[in-house]
Design a protein around this motif. Structure first.
Motif, PDB file in Angstrom:
ATOM      1  N   LYS A  21       0.849  -1.179   0.000  1.00 37.07           N
ATOM      2  CA  LYS A  21       0.000   0.000   0.000  1.00 37.07           C
ATOM      3  C   LYS A  21       0.887   1.232   0.000  1.00 37.07           C
ATOM      4  O   LYS A  21       1.769   1.366   0.835  1.00 37.07           O
ATOM      5  CB  LYS A  21      -0.887   0.025   1.241  1.00 37.07           C
ATOM      6  CG  LYS A  21      -1.963  -1.013   1.254  1.00 37.07           C
ATOM      7  CD  LYS A  21      -2.832  -0.851   2.493  1.00 37.07           C
ATOM      8  CE  LYS A  21      -3.941  -1.853   2.500  1.00 37.07           C
ATOM      9  NZ  LYS A  21      -4.800  -1.685   3.690  1.00 37.07           N
ATOM     10  N   ASP A  23       0.809   5.746  -0.762  1.00 41.25           N
ATOM     11  CA  ASP A  23      -0.101   6.883  -0.697  1.00 41.25           C
ATOM     12  C   ASP A  23      -0.926   6.964  -1.975  1.00 41.25           C
ATOM     13  O   ASP A  23      -0.504   6.513  -3.040  1.00 41.25           O
ATOM     14  CB  ASP A  23       0.680   8.170  -0.486  1.00 41.25           C
ATOM     15  CG  ASP A  23       1.183   8.312   0.941  1.00 41.25           C
ATOM     16  OD1 ASP A  23       0.664   7.603   1.824  1.00 41.25           O
ATOM     17  OD2 ASP A  23       2.093   9.122   1.175  1.00 41.25           O
ATOM     18  N   SER A  67      -8.103   2.134  -1.126  1.00 43.35           N
ATOM     19  CA  SER A  67      -8.734   1.858   0.160  1.00 43.35           C
ATOM     20  C   SER A  67      -8.366   2.957   1.139  1.00 43.35           C
ATOM     21  O   SER A  67      -7.582   3.853   0.826  1.00 43.35           O
ATOM     22  CB  SER A  67      -8.294   0.489   0.695  1.00 43.35           C
ATOM     23  OG  SER A  67      -6.900   0.478   0.912  1.00 43.35           O
ATOM     24  N   ARG A  68      -8.937   2.857   2.329  1.00 44.80           N
ATOM     25  CA  ARG A  68      -8.648   3.823   3.383  1.00 44.80           C
ATOM     26  C   ARG A  68      -8.161   3.055   4.600  1.00 44.80           C
ATOM     27  O   ARG A  68      -8.586   1.941   4.879  1.00 44.80           O
ATOM     28  CB  ARG A  68      -9.898   4.612   3.738  1.00 44.80           C
ATOM     29  CG  ARG A  68     -10.419   5.409   2.549  1.00 44.80           C
ATOM     30  CD  ARG A  68     -11.562   6.269   2.928  1.00 44.80           C
ATOM     31  NE  ARG A  68     -11.032   7.484   3.551  1.00 44.80           N
ATOM     32  CZ  ARG A  68     -11.785   8.380   4.144  1.00 44.80           C
ATOM     33  NH1 ARG A  68     -13.077   8.213   4.237  1.00 44.80           N
ATOM     34  NH2 ARG A  68     -11.241   9.464   4.666  1.00 44.80           N
ATOM     35  N   GLY A  69      -7.262   3.685   5.347  1.00 42.89           N
ATOM     36  CA  GLY A  69      -6.704   3.066   6.537  1.00 42.89           C
ATOM     37  C   GLY A  69      -7.654   3.159   7.718  1.00 42.89           C
ATOM     38  O   GLY A  69      -8.769   3.678   7.618  1.00 42.89           O
ATOM     39  N   LYS A  70      -7.197   2.664   8.856  1.00 43.34           N
ATOM     40  CA  LYS A  70      -7.987   2.727  10.070  1.00 43.34           C
ATOM     41  C   LYS A  70      -8.084   4.170  10.554  1.00 43.34           C
ATOM     42  O   LYS A  70      -7.199   4.976  10.301  1.00 43.34           O
ATOM     43  CB  LYS A  70      -7.354   1.860  11.161  1.00 43.34           C
ATOM     44  CG  LYS A  70      -7.401   0.373  10.861  1.00 43.34           C
ATOM     45  CD  LYS A  70      -6.712  -0.418  11.941  1.00 43.34           C
ATOM     46  CE  LYS A  70      -7.507  -0.329  13.230  1.00 43.34           C
ATOM     47  NZ  LYS A  70      -6.974  -1.226  14.274  1.00 43.34           N
ATOM     48  N   ARG A  90      -8.424   9.528   8.418  1.00 37.59           N
ATOM     49  CA  ARG A  90      -8.259   8.253   7.727  1.00 37.59           C
ATOM     50  C   ARG A  90      -7.418   8.500   6.490  1.00 37.59           C
ATOM     51  O   ARG A  90      -7.763   9.312   5.643  1.00 37.59           O
ATOM     52  CB  ARG A  90      -9.611   7.662   7.320  1.00 37.59           C
ATOM     53  CG  ARG A  90     -10.412   7.162   8.502  1.00 37.59           C
ATOM     54  CD  ARG A  90     -11.692   6.533   8.055  1.00 37.59           C
ATOM     55  NE  ARG A  90     -11.415   5.250   7.425  1.00 37.59           N
ATOM     56  CZ  ARG A  90     -12.360   4.500   6.855  1.00 37.59           C
ATOM     57  NH1 ARG A  90     -13.592   4.916   6.809  1.00 37.59           N
ATOM     58  NH2 ARG A  90     -12.037   3.346   6.308  1.00 37.59           N
ATOM     59  N   GLN A  91      -6.298   7.795   6.385  1.00 44.23           N
ATOM     60  CA  GLN A  91      -5.378   7.965   5.259  1.00 44.23           C
ATOM     61  C   GLN A  91      -5.875   7.172   4.056  1.00 44.23           C
ATOM     62  O   GLN A  91      -6.331   6.033   4.203  1.00 44.23           O
ATOM     63  CB  GLN A  91      -3.976   7.493   5.664  1.00 44.23           C
ATOM     64  CG  GLN A  91      -2.920   7.717   4.625  1.00 44.23           C
ATOM     65  CD  GLN A  91      -2.593   9.184   4.441  1.00 44.23           C
ATOM     66  OE1 GLN A  91      -2.611   9.946   5.385  1.00 44.23           O
ATOM     67  NE2 GLN A  91      -2.294   9.562   3.221  1.00 44.23           N
ATOM     68  N   TYR A  93      -5.129   5.122   0.603  1.00 47.33           N
ATOM     69  CA  TYR A  93      -4.047   4.295   0.075  1.00 47.33           C
ATOM     70  C   TYR A  93      -4.403   3.765  -1.305  1.00 47.33           C
ATOM     71  O   TYR A  93      -5.577   3.621  -1.655  1.00 47.33           O
ATOM     72  CB  TYR A  93      -3.782   3.089   0.982  1.00 47.33           C
ATOM     73  CG  TYR A  93      -3.227   3.437   2.330  1.00 47.33           C
ATOM     74  CD1 TYR A  93      -1.917   3.868   2.468  1.00 47.33           C
ATOM     75  CD2 TYR A  93      -3.997   3.326   3.473  1.00 47.33           C
ATOM     76  CE1 TYR A  93      -1.395   4.187   3.699  1.00 47.33           C
ATOM     77  CE2 TYR A  93      -3.485   3.635   4.718  1.00 47.33           C
ATOM     78  CZ  TYR A  93      -2.185   4.063   4.820  1.00 47.33           C
ATOM     79  OH  TYR A  93      -1.667   4.383   6.044  1.00 47.33           O
ATOM     80  N   SER A  95      -3.402   0.285  -3.462  1.00 46.16           N
ATOM     81  CA  SER A  95      -2.758  -1.032  -3.407  1.00 46.16           C
ATOM     82  C   SER A  95      -2.158  -1.341  -4.769  1.00 46.16           C
ATOM     83  O   SER A  95      -2.860  -1.252  -5.783  1.00 46.16           O
ATOM     84  CB  SER A  95      -3.752  -2.110  -3.029  1.00 46.16           C
ATOM     85  OG  SER A  95      -4.281  -1.872  -1.747  1.00 46.16           O
TER      86      SER A  95
END
Length: 103
Positions: A21, A23, A67-70, A90-91, A93, A95
């Motif tokens: 993953k 940025d 996607s997005r992080g936690k 929420r960051q 990402y 993939s």
């Protein structure tokens, strides 16, 4: 064989077949991505180091999706003032999967 690449201001150690993953990139899922900012390539002990990048080297990747992080909760409290502030983040990402490394 592995390489060290730079994307999004960060450096990653990648090998063929690796999924990682990075940025958020403005590329649609399923498209091909060529990363030209290769800092180092090692093939069976033969190491090439760029200054800052290696000419002609590239890493071919496939974009798997976004996607997005936690959620990270940032909480500030000033003691003795009864002041509180809560903020979340929420960051985003992208993939990617490394297909091949050429030097």
């Amino acid at each position: 064989m592995f390489a060290i690449i730079e994307t999004g201001g960060k450096q990653y150690r990648v090998e063929e077949g690796l999924e990682l993953k990075v940025d958020l990139l403005k590329i649609e899922a399923g498209e091909k991505l060529d990363i030209d900012s290769v800092l180092l390539v090692d093939k069976d002990g033969d190491t090439k180091i760029g200054a800052p990048f290696i000419e002609g080297a590239k890493v071919e990747c496939e974009v798997l999706g976004h996607s997005r992080g936690k959620k990270v909760v940032v909480f500030h409290k000033l003691p003795k003032k009864d002041a509180r502030k809560t903020q979340g983040h929420r960051q985003d990402y992208t993939s990617i999967k490394v297909k091949s490394i050429t030097a």
